[in-house]
Every structure is written in C-alpha cells, then in structure tokens.
Write a protein that holds these residues in place. Sequence first.
Motif, PDB file in Angstrom:
ATOM      1  N   LEU A  10       0.832  -1.204   0.000  1.00  0.00           N
ATOM      2  CA  LEU A  10       0.000   0.000   0.000  1.00  0.00           C
ATOM      3  C   LEU A  10       0.866   1.253   0.000  1.00  0.00           C
ATOM      4  O   LEU A  10       0.595   2.214  -0.729  1.00  0.00           O
ATOM      5  CB  LEU A  10      -0.923  -0.009   1.208  1.00  0.00           C
ATOM      6  N   GLN A  11       1.912   1.257   0.817  1.00  0.00           N
ATOM      7  CA  GLN A  11       2.826   2.393   0.849  1.00  0.00           C
ATOM      8  C   GLN A  11       3.443   2.643  -0.519  1.00  0.00           C
ATOM      9  O   GLN A  11       3.525   3.783  -0.983  1.00  0.00           O
ATOM     10  CB  GLN A  11       3.934   2.129   1.874  1.00  0.00           C
ATOM     11  N   THR A  12       3.856   1.574  -1.175  1.00  0.00           N
ATOM     12  CA  THR A  12       4.442   1.700  -2.504  1.00  0.00           C
ATOM     13  C   THR A  12       3.415   2.251  -3.485  1.00  0.00           C
ATOM     14  O   THR A  12       3.741   3.056  -4.370  1.00  0.00           O
ATOM     15  CB  THR A  12       4.960   0.346  -2.997  1.00  0.00           C
ATOM     16  N   GLY A  13       2.152   1.843  -3.323  1.00  0.00           N
ATOM     17  CA  GLY A  13       1.091   2.360  -4.183  1.00  0.00           C
ATOM     18  C   GLY A  13       0.848   3.837  -3.967  1.00  0.00           C
ATOM     19  O   GLY A  13       0.698   4.604  -4.925  1.00  0.00           O
ATOM     20  N   TRP A  14       0.816   4.261  -2.705  1.00  0.00           N
ATOM     21  CA  TRP A  14       0.569   5.673  -2.425  1.00  0.00           C
ATOM     22  C   TRP A  14       1.685   6.556  -2.972  1.00  0.00           C
ATOM     23  O   TRP A  14       1.428   7.504  -3.712  1.00  0.00           O
ATOM     24  CB  TRP A  14       0.424   5.881  -0.919  1.00  0.00           C
ATOM     25  N   ALA A  15       2.913   6.259  -2.588  1.00  0.00           N
ATOM     26  CA  ALA A  15       4.038   7.074  -3.066  1.00  0.00           C
ATOM     27  C   ALA A  15       4.211   6.923  -4.575  1.00  0.00           C
ATOM     28  O   ALA A  15       4.497   7.891  -5.284  1.00  0.00           O
ATOM     29  CB  ALA A  15       5.320   6.679  -2.338  1.00  0.00           C
ATOM     30  N   GLY A  16       4.002   5.685  -5.055  1.00  0.00           N
ATOM     31  CA  GLY A  16       4.162   5.422  -6.483  1.00  0.00           C
ATOM     32  C   GLY A  16       3.101   6.052  -7.345  1.00  0.00           C
ATOM     33  O   GLY A  16       3.250   6.117  -8.573  1.00  0.00           O
ATOM     34  N   SER A  17       2.015   6.536  -6.746  1.00  0.00           N
ATOM     35  CA  SER A  17       1.009   7.287  -7.495  1.00  0.00           C
ATOM     36  C   SER A  17       1.430   8.740  -7.681  1.00  0.00           C
ATOM     37  O   SER A  17       1.120   9.359  -8.706  1.00  0.00           O
ATOM     38  CB  SER A  17      -0.345   7.233  -6.772  1.00  0.00           C
ATOM     39  N   SER A  18       2.117   9.294  -6.693  1.00  0.00           N
ATOM     40  CA  SER A  18       2.498  10.708  -6.740  1.00  0.00           C
ATOM     41  C   SER A  18       3.761  10.953  -7.552  1.00  0.00           C
ATOM     42  O   SER A  18       3.846  11.962  -8.274  1.00  0.00           O
ATOM     43  CB  SER A  18       2.707  11.241  -5.310  1.00  0.00           C
ATOM     44  N   TRP A  19       4.748  10.066  -7.459  1.00  0.00           N
ATOM     45  CA  TRP A  19       6.013  10.290  -8.169  1.00  0.00           C
ATOM     46  C   TRP A  19       5.827  10.504  -9.681  1.00  0.00           C
ATOM     47  O   TRP A  19       6.359  11.483 -10.228  1.00  0.00           O
ATOM     48  CB  TRP A  19       6.973   9.132  -7.929  1.00  0.00           C
ATOM     49  N   PRO A  20       5.104   9.633 -10.385  1.00  0.00           N
ATOM     50  CA  PRO A  20       5.007   9.844 -11.833  1.00  0.00           C
ATOM     51  C   PRO A  20       4.209  11.073 -12.225  1.00  0.00           C
ATOM     52  O   PRO A  20       4.442  11.647 -13.292  1.00  0.00           O
ATOM     53  CB  PRO A  20       4.353   8.555 -12.351  1.00  0.00           C
ATOM     54  N   ARG A  21       3.266  11.528 -11.379  1.00  0.00           N
ATOM     55  CA  ARG A  21       2.572  12.778 -11.678  1.00  0.00           C
ATOM     56  C   ARG A  21       3.571  13.935 -11.733  1.00  0.00           C
ATOM     57  O   ARG A  21       3.541  14.772 -12.635  1.00  0.00           O
ATOM     58  CB  ARG A  21       1.524  13.077 -10.603  1.00  0.00           C
ATOM     59  N   ALA A  22       4.448  13.967 -10.730  1.00  0.00           N
ATOM     60  CA  ALA A  22       5.473  15.014 -10.698  1.00  0.00           C
ATOM     61  C   ALA A  22       6.430  14.870 -11.868  1.00  0.00           C
ATOM     62  O   ALA A  22       6.745  15.852 -12.562  1.00  0.00           O
ATOM     63  CB  ALA A  22       6.236  14.935  -9.375  1.00  0.00           C
ATOM     64  N   ALA A  23       6.889  13.658 -12.096  1.00  0.00           N
ATOM     65  CA  ALA A  23       7.904  13.419 -13.124  1.00  0.00           C
ATOM     66  C   ALA A  23       7.395  13.742 -14.518  1.00  0.00           C
ATOM     67  O   ALA A  23       8.138  14.262 -15.358  1.00  0.00           O
ATOM     68  CB  ALA A  23       8.375  11.966 -13.054  1.00  0.00           C
ATOM     69  N   GLU A  24       6.137  13.426 -14.791  1.00  0.00           N
ATOM     70  CA  GLU A  24       5.574  13.711 -16.106  1.00  0.00           C
ATOM     71  C   GLU A  24       5.583  15.212 -16.408  1.00  0.00           C
ATOM     72  O   GLU A  24       5.936  15.635 -17.514  1.00  0.00           O
ATOM     73  CB  GLU A  24       4.140  13.175 -16.187  1.00  0.00           C
ATOM     74  N   ILE A  25       5.198  16.015 -15.427  1.00  0.00           N
ATOM     75  CA  ILE A  25       5.164  17.460 -15.648  1.00  0.00           C
ATOM     76  C   ILE A  25       6.567  17.999 -15.856  1.00  0.00           C
ATOM     77  O   ILE A  25       6.823  18.788 -16.783  1.00  0.00           O
ATOM     78  CB  ILE A  25       4.463  18.172 -14.469  1.00  0.00           C
ATOM     79  N   ILE A  26       7.500  17.569 -15.020  1.00  0.00           N
ATOM     80  CA  ILE A  26       8.866  18.090 -15.131  1.00  0.00           C
ATOM     81  C   ILE A  26       9.534  17.626 -16.426  1.00  0.00           C
ATOM     82  O   ILE A  26      10.105  18.426 -17.173  1.00  0.00           O
ATOM     83  CB  ILE A  26       9.700  17.671 -13.909  1.00  0.00           C
ATOM     84  N   LYS A  27       9.441  16.359 -16.727  1.00  0.00           N
ATOM     85  CA  LYS A  27      10.145  15.838 -17.901  1.00  0.00           C
ATOM     86  C   LYS A  27       9.628  16.453 -19.195  1.00  0.00           C
ATOM     87  O   LYS A  27      10.403  16.723 -20.119  1.00  0.00           O
ATOM     88  CB  LYS A  27      10.025  14.321 -17.959  1.00  0.00           C
TER      89      LYS A  27
END
Length: 395
Positions: A149-166
């Motif tokens: 669950l922890q991996t799911g929560w953090a793993g949901s937010s990381w790609p949102r940030a990365a997509e915008i920056i990249k």
Amino acid sequence: MRRTAFLATVTALVLGALVPVNVPRAQAVPAASAAFAHPGVTVSRAQLDFVRDKVGAAAQPWKGAFDQLLASKYADLSRTPEPRAVVECGSYSNPDHGCTDERQDALAAYTDALAWYVTRDERYAKKAIELMDAWSAVVKDHTDSNAPLQTGWAGSSWPRAAEIIKYTYTGAWANSGRFATMLRDVYLPEVINGSHSNGNWELSMTEAAIGISVFLEDRSSYDKAMARFRTRTAAYVYLASDGELPRTVPSQNLNTRDKIVAYWQGQGTFVTGLTQETCRDLTHTGYGISAISHVAETSRIQGQDLYGTDVGERLRQALGFQARYQLGASVPSSLCGGSLKLGLGPVTEIGYNALHNRLGIAMSNTGTLTLRNRPAAGNNLFVAWETLTHGDNPA
C-alpha cells in the motif's frame, strides 16, 4: 496495415479478451492510442494550461486553490528530502520508518511541479527534481505489512510530478534515467500484481502501476494493470445489474455468499453505489473511489475514455451514495447496522468534473459536497490539489 493501426488493433483485442465475461459487450474497453500522451498521469497539458490561465486571471476557485497550494508545507522551497534505502511500514504506518517522509516528499515533488507550471518559477522545478533525485539515489525496498500500500501511495504521486517536469521543464534533469530505473525496479514490481486485501489497496496499487507505466512508456505493464483495474473496480462498487451478489476478483476465491458478506464488512444487503468498504468507514472508501477517478482520468488522457463504460457508472454511483451520507442523510438500519463512520475526504472533484461537467450527468449530492469542500487540498497520502487541477476544468 500501418504499424500504429496494427498496434492499436492488437491492444484492443488483448484488452477485450481480459474484460470479465459478465461485462456487457457494449462496455468493452475502447481501443488504446498507439503512443503515450505526455504529460499524461491524472492531469494533461491542456488541463494545466487551463489552470495557468485561470490563476493568472485571478479567477475562482482556481486562484484560491493555488494560493492554498503555495502556502502549504509541500511547496516550501527550503524542504529537505528524507530518503531511506529501506522504507519499513507496518499496519497504519506503525512502525513508520520513512513512510510519512516518502509519501510527503512525493507529494511535495508533485506540488512543486504544479507550482512550476503555473508560475514558470524555475525554483519549483529544481526543487521537484531535487526531491526525485534524492529518493532515486537511495531507496531500494519497501518492507513490513503495509509495503504494498505504501508503494502504491508514493508510487502514485512520483510519476505525476515526473511527467510534468520531464515534458514541460526545459532545464536539465540529468538523473531522469535513474528516476525511471527507481520506478521500474523498486516500485513497479511491488504494485503490478495487485493485492488480495481490501479493495482500496489494489486500486491504489493499480493507480501507481498505471502512472509508472505511462512514465516508462511500458505498454505491457500498462495493459496488465488496466485489465486488473477493470476487474477490481467491478468488484469494489456494487450495481443492481451485477445480480444478487457483488462481483468478485476470481483469485480471491470468494465463492460463497458468507465469504462475500464477510469481505463486504458484514453487509448482506447490497444496493447500487455501496462499496466493499462502505461499512468499514468512508475514509478508506474514499481512497478506493479516488484511485478509480485517477485511473479513469489517466486513461482518458491516454485515449481510452472509461467514463462511458461500467467504470464511469460505478464511479458515479459510488460518489453519489457516499456523498449522500457524508452530507448528513440518515442511515437506514439495513446499511451497516444503521451507523456509518464518515470522513469521505477531498475525493470528488475529478469524478464530478468528468461525469457532470463534461458528460452532463446529474449528480446533485456529489455536486453539493464538491462545492462545500472547495478548495480541496488533499489527504496527505496520494490525493492533492484537485480543485486546482480538475475543478470545472473542461480541457
């Protein structure tokens, strides 16, 4: 046949084969686009442009929502990342060895990415990169009972940030490849195969798997996670058309009425909009509903609009059912013994915008609750700033 058409055809055939047999054929998954759209996790470039224009014009509710974002601890440019090699999370994050730090650093990276896009202040883009780089240099594993669950929560937010920056920041992100490796090697294996726990677990994990797959441009993992999402959503929200009993995830072996009732928190009367966790509490129910809306929105951006399928209908009914009681309606004795634990959380904006504003579907209770909660901040887990990004956003 051209290659793009061939890929779309194959994808459609594979996804169609994975739709549960009792889903009406008219609701089969639309054909996927051959290429991924970027930025394309929960929020698109067109949606971001709409937000930027509204904030620049000081229009509400977007200006107020953005001011709330900038005033939050997540937008603090002096924030120091707290990465750990091994994040150890027990039940309800006890023990909490890096759990809160990881979730909040991931949310901060997403917050900074949004702040960058709206203001074009490079400090926010660089802070998002600093946070992502800090974790990609260190984290190796998640352990203990809440690891999935922890991996799911953090793993949901990381790609949102990365997509915008990249895909929108023109400055250097030298370690973007290392960040991609982190998502591929540390997060994706933990979430891609789902969970047999309460439904909000698998829905959050699937959201992470889908967002990560978009960033990695991993079509195979994306399709696998999307098929799991369709099955789990059908097993999480009950519709009268499902029959006497809710649908189930086959691998869970919920093959008797008694087993199903126990899994649905002891609820034996099934009504449209009820979720598998309604009788647990509306807070965890909100986690599941939120993940459904996030995946539906990502899927729409990627060319598969699920709002017109059973996914959209289940989301609509779940939102309306829970919103009614969150607004104070009396609870009948046939529902959870006549008592509900409230606390739905700020999870209605995306679904309400998609279903009511875009499709014109009446959603009075959801609309009332959505307006009451504005500007919605987040839940400090994996939901953030959805009034800003999706409130009345037509893009």
